[in-house]
Write an enzyme that holds these catalytic residues in place. Structure first.
Site, PDB file in Angstrom:
ATOM      1  N   CYS A 159       0.701  -1.217   0.017  1.00 37.78           N
ATOM      2  CA  CYS A 159      -0.042   0.070  -0.149  1.00 37.78           C
ATOM      3  C   CYS A 159       0.768   1.031   0.000  1.00 37.78           C
ATOM      4  O   CYS A 159       0.293   2.326  -0.053  1.00 37.78           O
ATOM      5  CB  CYS A 159      -0.857   0.043   1.018  1.00 37.78           C
ATOM      6  SG  CYS A 159      -2.001  -1.506   1.137  1.00 37.78           S
ATOM      7  N   HIS A 299      -1.984   7.977   6.610  1.00 45.68           N
ATOM      8  CA  HIS A 299      -2.261   6.560   5.899  1.00 45.68           C
ATOM      9  C   HIS A 299      -3.515   6.288   6.384  1.00 45.68           C
ATOM     10  O   HIS A 299      -4.683   5.885   5.678  1.00 45.68           O
ATOM     11  CB  HIS A 299      -1.284   5.621   6.540  1.00 45.68           C
ATOM     12  CG  HIS A 299      -1.278   4.152   5.640  1.00 45.68           C
ATOM     13  ND1 HIS A 299      -1.576   4.366   4.167  1.00 45.68           N
ATOM     14  CD2 HIS A 299      -1.776   3.014   5.909  1.00 45.68           C
ATOM     15  CE1 HIS A 299      -1.426   2.756   3.604  1.00 45.68           C
ATOM     16  NE2 HIS A 299      -1.677   2.251   4.643  1.00 45.68           N
ATOM     17  N   GLU A 310       0.113   4.444  13.845  1.00 45.65           N
ATOM     18  CA  GLU A 310       0.275   5.795  13.271  1.00 45.65           C
ATOM     19  C   GLU A 310      -0.220   6.934  14.156  1.00 45.65           C
ATOM     20  O   GLU A 310       0.691   7.894  14.335  1.00 45.65           O
ATOM     21  CB  GLU A 310      -0.668   5.911  12.117  1.00 45.65           C
ATOM     22  CG  GLU A 310      -0.436   7.055  11.356  1.00 45.65           C
ATOM     23  CD  GLU A 310      -0.802   7.149   9.811  1.00 45.65           C
ATOM     24  OE1 GLU A 310      -0.714   7.810   8.943  1.00 45.65           O
ATOM     25  OE2 GLU A 310      -2.026   6.156   9.585  1.00 45.65           O
ATOM     26  N   LYS A 330      -9.391   8.039   3.478  1.00 45.92           N
ATOM     27  CA  LYS A 330      -9.844   6.756   3.273  1.00 45.92           C
ATOM     28  C   LYS A 330     -11.275   6.669   3.813  1.00 45.92           C
ATOM     29  O   LYS A 330     -12.047   5.626   3.682  1.00 45.92           O
ATOM     30  CB  LYS A 330      -9.086   5.698   4.112  1.00 45.92           C
ATOM     31  CG  LYS A 330      -7.721   5.646   3.114  1.00 45.92           C
ATOM     32  CD  LYS A 330      -6.785   4.427   3.675  1.00 45.92           C
ATOM     33  CE  LYS A 330      -5.553   4.094   2.936  1.00 45.92           C
ATOM     34  NZ  LYS A 330      -4.635   5.395   2.904  1.00 45.92           N
ATOM     35  N   HIS A 335      -9.713   2.260   0.749  1.00 42.05           N
ATOM     36  CA  HIS A 335      -8.387   1.811   0.942  1.00 42.05           C
ATOM     37  C   HIS A 335      -8.006   1.532  -0.663  1.00 42.05           C
ATOM     38  O   HIS A 335      -8.350   0.255  -0.932  1.00 42.05           O
ATOM     39  CB  HIS A 335      -7.925   0.801   1.758  1.00 42.05           C
ATOM     40  CG  HIS A 335      -6.446   0.739   1.856  1.00 42.05           C
ATOM     41  ND1 HIS A 335      -5.602   1.072   0.974  1.00 42.05           N
ATOM     42  CD2 HIS A 335      -5.667   0.329   2.973  1.00 42.05           C
ATOM     43  CE1 HIS A 335      -4.351   1.121   1.413  1.00 42.05           C
ATOM     44  NE2 HIS A 335      -4.357   0.524   2.589  1.00 42.05           N
ATOM     45  N   PHE A 395       2.209  -3.533   3.865  1.00 43.68           N
ATOM     46  CA  PHE A 395       2.432  -4.934   4.361  1.00 43.68           C
ATOM     47  C   PHE A 395       3.713  -5.136   4.036  1.00 43.68           C
ATOM     48  O   PHE A 395       4.384  -4.746   3.045  1.00 43.68           O
ATOM     49  CB  PHE A 395       1.543  -5.914   3.552  1.00 43.68           C
ATOM     50  CG  PHE A 395       0.279  -6.249   4.145  1.00 43.68           C
ATOM     51  CD1 PHE A 395      -0.002  -5.501   5.291  1.00 43.68           C
ATOM     52  CD2 PHE A 395      -0.665  -7.088   3.769  1.00 43.68           C
ATOM     53  CE1 PHE A 395      -1.313  -5.731   5.773  1.00 43.68           C
ATOM     54  CE2 PHE A 395      -1.941  -7.330   3.929  1.00 43.68           C
ATOM     55  CZ  PHE A 395      -2.324  -6.527   5.181  1.00 43.68           C
TER      56      PHE A 395
END
Length: 407
Positions: A159, A299, A310, A330, A335, A395
Site C-alpha cells: 500500500c 495513511h 500511526e 480513506k 483503501h 504490508f
C-alpha cells in the site's frame, strides 16, 4: 542542476470521481463512497462492501485489452499532462520517465482468466492475459501511450507503492536521468479473491448495514477498511526545468523518507518506529523540523492496529495538542491499495495550493491513541499549509513519507 522537485500536474481517478476536481469535491464534502457491491455479493465474498470508481465512458478500441488498473492509469495520466501543459508530441522522449506503483498488477484479469481456465480449459484464455496481468505492464502501456523512451519502472511496496514510485521518480530526476517524470500508483483490487483474502485476515469492515459509515479512520468504533480502487498521477520536474517552460509548480517535493520495520509480515512496528524514522529522513532532506509541520495526510486505514500505531507515532513526534492538523481520505475513498499513496500525495498538494484540509469522514470519537491529535472532522478546514507530510505504509513493513511545501 536544481535539487528542488516541482509538482506541475495532477491526475486522479478515484471512487470520488473521474478527475481531480470531482475527487477533491468528494473528499472535502466528506462524502463516503462505500456501497454494497453486487459483483462481490454474486461471487459469495464474505464482505460485500467496496468503493468503486464510477463507470467510465464506454471502452473503445484497444482499451478492452487492458486491466482496469491500466485504464485508470491512462485516464489519470492524460489529465495530469494536460494540467502540466505538456504535449508528448513536443517533448524529447528519452528525457521522460514513467514510474508506476501497484500492489497487485492486473489481478482482476488474472482472476477472470483463471476462472475460464478452470471452467472451459486452456483454449478459452485470452491471448492478452499476460500483457494485461503482469505487474510491469501498466508502466509499459503508459510509456507506449506517451511515446516516452526514458526509464520505465514499476514499483511494488504494497500500500506504499504509489509513494515509492514518486520517491523513485524524484531520485531519477535528481540523478539527471530524466527531465520529466510521470509518477503515481494504480490498483483495481476490488475482486472476489482480494476481498475474500482481506476478510479472512480480519482487515475489512463488517458494517454492511451502514456502508457509508463503514470506513472510519482513527475513530473509536472503526472495525476495518473498505476495499477501494483508483489511480493518482503526479507530473514531476526539476524546478529549473519547469521554470524554463514558464510553468508555475503547484507545490514542491522537498523531501522523502523510506524505511523498513523488519518486525512482522503484516503488522506495523507497535510504536511506529519505522514511520518515525521515515519522517525524520523526509524532514532532514527538506531541511525542516517537526515543529514546522502544518499538516499530515495520514495513511489512516480504519483498522484498529494501523490507526493506533500511526497515531502513536504522531503523538511521539509532535506531542498532544497544538500539533499539525491530520486527515485521512480513506473515510471517503476506501483503501485504494497501491494507488493510495499517490492519490493522497495529490490531495496533500491540493491542500497546500488551496489552503484547505479535507475532513476525516466518519471520525466522531477518538480512542486512547488518537485523543489529543488534531484530526480534522465534520467539515473541510481553511488552513494555510506551508509544510505538509503524506504518510504511506504497506504490508512487509514499508514506511514512506513525502514532505511537500508551497512554492
Amino acid at each position: 542542476m536544481s535539487e528542488d522537485i516541482a509538482v506541475t500536474g495532477i491526475g486522479l481517478v478515484t471512487p470520488g470521481g473521474i478527475g481531480t476536481e470531482e475527487t477533491w469535491r468528494a473528499v472535502c464534502a466528506g462524502r463516503a463512497t462505500a456501497r454494497t457491491d453486487p459483483l462481490l455479493a454474486d461471487a459469495g465474498a464474505p464482505v460485500r462492501l467496496s468503493c468503486r470508481v464510477p463507470p467510465q465512458e464506454r471502452v473503445r478500441g484497444r482499451l478492452w485489452r487492458f486491466d482496469p488498473a491500466t485504464r485508470f492509469l491512462l485516464t489519470a495520466a492524460r489529465e495530469a499532462l494536460a494540467s502540466a501543459r505538456l504535449d508528448p508530441a513536443e517533448w524529447t522522449p528519452g528525457r521522460v520517465a514513467v514510474v508506476v506503483g501497484t500492489a497487485a498488477g492486473g489481478i482482476g484479469t488474472l482472476e477472470t482468466q483463471h476462472r475460464k481456465l478452470l471452467t472451459s480449459g486452456p483454449g478459452a484464455l485470452s491471448p492478452m492475459t499476460l500483457p494485461a496481468f503482469l505487474p510491469n505492464m501498466a508502466a509499459g502501456q503508459l510509456a507506449l501511450e506517451l511515446g516516452s523512451t526514458g526509464p520505465s519502472l514499476q514499483t511494488s511496496t504494497a500500500c506504499a507503492s504509489g509513494t515509492t514510485a514518486i520517491i523513485t521518480a524524484c531520485l531519477l530526476l535528481r540523478a539527471g536521468a530524466c527531465d520529466i517524470a510521470v509518477a503515481g500508483g494504480t490498483d483495481a483490487m476490488v475482486t472476489p479473491l482480494c476481498a475474500s483474502a482481506f476478510a479472512k485476515m480480519g482487515a475489512l469492515s463488517r458494517r454492511e448495514r451502514d456502508p457509508g459509515g463503514a470506513s472510519r479512520p482513527f475513530d473509536l468504533d472503526r472495525d476495518g477498511f473498505v476495499l477501494g480502487e483508483g489511480c493518482g498521477v503526479l507530473i514531476l520536474e526539476r524546478a529549473d526545468h519547469a521554470a524554463a517552460r514558464s510553468v508555475r509548480p503547484t507545490a514542491l517535493l522537498a523531501g522523502y523518507g523510506a524505511t523498513g520495520d523488519a518486525h512482522h509480515p503484516t503488522a506495523p512496528h507497535p510504536e511506529g518506529a519505522g514511520l518515525r524514522a521515515a519522517t525524520g529522513e523526509a524532514l532532514a532532506r527538506a531541511g525542516r523540523t517537526p515543529g514546522e509541520v502544518d499538516h499530515i495526510n495520514a495513511h489512516g486505514t480504519s483498522t484498529a492496529l494501523n490507526d493506533a500505531v500511526e497515531a502513536t507515532a504522531i503523538r511521539k513526534l509532535y506531542g498532544c495538542g497544538g500539533g499539525p492538523s491530520v486527515t485521512s481520505a480513506k473515510g471517503v475513498l476506501g483503501h485504494t491499495m497501491g494507488a493510495a499513496g499517490a492519490i493522497e500525495a495529490a490531495l496533500t498538494v491540493l491542500s497546500i495550493a488551496r489552503a484547505t484540509v479535507p475532513p476525516t469522514a466518519n471520525f466522531t470519537t477518538p480512542d486512547d491513541a488518537t485523543a489529543g491529535i488534531d484530526i480534522v472532522r465534520t467539515a473541510a478546514r481553511p488552513q494555510r499549509v506551508r509544510l505538509a507530510l503524506s504518510h504511506s505504509l504497506g504490508f512487509g513493513g514499508h514506511n514512506t513519507v513525502l514532505a511537500l511545501t508551497g512554492v
